[in-house]
Design an enzyme around this catalytic site. Structure first.
Site, PDB file in Angstrom:
ATOM      1  N   ASN A   9       0.848  -1.195   0.000  1.00 23.87           N
ATOM      2  CA  ASN A   9       0.000   0.000   0.000  1.00 23.87           C
ATOM      3  C   ASN A   9       0.887   1.251   0.000  1.00 23.87           C
ATOM      4  O   ASN A   9       0.637   2.209   0.707  1.00 23.87           O
ATOM      5  CB  ASN A   9      -0.967  -0.008   1.181  1.00 23.87           C
ATOM      6  CG  ASN A   9      -2.050   1.045   1.034  1.00 23.87           C
ATOM      7  OD1 ASN A   9      -2.352   1.490  -0.070  1.00 23.87           O
ATOM      8  ND2 ASN A   9      -2.626   1.459   2.144  1.00 23.87           N
ATOM      9  N   GLU A  35       1.319  -3.000  -5.186  1.00 21.63           N
ATOM     10  CA  GLU A  35       0.875  -1.664  -4.796  1.00 21.63           C
ATOM     11  C   GLU A  35       2.046  -0.816  -4.267  1.00 21.63           C
ATOM     12  O   GLU A  35       2.034  -0.306  -3.164  1.00 21.63           O
ATOM     13  CB  GLU A  35      -0.270  -1.748  -3.772  1.00 21.63           C
ATOM     14  CG  GLU A  35      -1.211  -0.602  -3.896  1.00 21.63           C
ATOM     15  CD  GLU A  35      -2.487  -0.746  -3.083  1.00 21.63           C
ATOM     16  OE1 GLU A  35      -3.235   0.242  -3.045  1.00 21.63           O
ATOM     17  OE2 GLU A  35      -2.735  -1.804  -2.478  1.00 21.63           O
ATOM     18  N   ASP A 149      -1.877  -9.839  -5.133  1.00 23.02           N
ATOM     19  CA  ASP A 149      -3.093  -9.350  -4.506  1.00 23.02           C
ATOM     20  C   ASP A 149      -4.197  -9.615  -5.500  1.00 23.02           C
ATOM     21  O   ASP A 149      -4.315  -8.937  -6.502  1.00 23.02           O
ATOM     22  CB  ASP A 149      -2.957  -7.851  -4.196  1.00 23.02           C
ATOM     23  CG  ASP A 149      -4.132  -7.312  -3.424  1.00 23.02           C
ATOM     24  OD1 ASP A 149      -5.244  -7.860  -3.578  1.00 23.02           O
ATOM     25  OD2 ASP A 149      -3.953  -6.338  -2.697  1.00 23.02           O
TER      26      ASP A 149
END
Length: 150
Positions: A9, A35, A149
């Site tokens: 993230n 990410e 993911d």
């Protein structure tokens, strides 16, 4: 072989929280990241993101601060692949593959459909595109580890 998968993230945020202090303690051979949310130009030259003893590879999204994948490996790969052959998904930095002999390790970041109908449609297009790719990989005779993911 020890492979770790991680959605950061944001790799810069993860680095501030100790990702690269944590990594050596894991005794990993490969780290797959999804990410990253940065482009190589944002971190190029910063030794933190290129630790000694690791080969670092990135596939950025064209849009700044969005998606992106990375692979860190102890061994130098024989080949680095960055394109699935689909402009929509390649432009979002969703795939990176390292090849070591007959082994392929993939970091994959599948579009999320949770933010609304437009993104769900994107995820549906990805899944429709990706299933034949998986079948192709299976028939190739290569061994695949696909981290991501999903």
């Amino acid at each position: 072989m020890r492979i770790i998968n991680l959605n950061t993230n944001g790799i810069r945020s993860a680095a501030r929280k100790g990702l690269f202090d944590w990594l050596p303690k894991q005794k990993a051979d490969i780290l797959c990241i999804q990410e990253t949310k940065c482009q190589l130009g944002d971190i190029d030259g910063d030794e933190l993101f290129f630790p000694d003893g690791w080969h670092a590879h990135f596939r950025d999204a064209q849009k700044k601060g969005y998606a992106g994948v990375a692979l860190y490996s102890r061994a130098k790969p024989d080949k680095v692949l960055t394109s699935l052959g689909n402009d929509e998904f390649d432009g979002e930095g969703r795939y990176l593959e390292l090849r070591f002999g007959k082994l392929s390790v993939v970091s994959l970041y599948v579009p999320s459909g949770s933010s609304g109908p437009e993104r769900q449609a994107s995820k549906d297009r990805f899944m429709e595109f990706f299933l034949p790719k998986l079948k192709e990989w299976k028939a190739s005779g290569r061994e695949y580890v696909i981290c991501g993911d999903w």
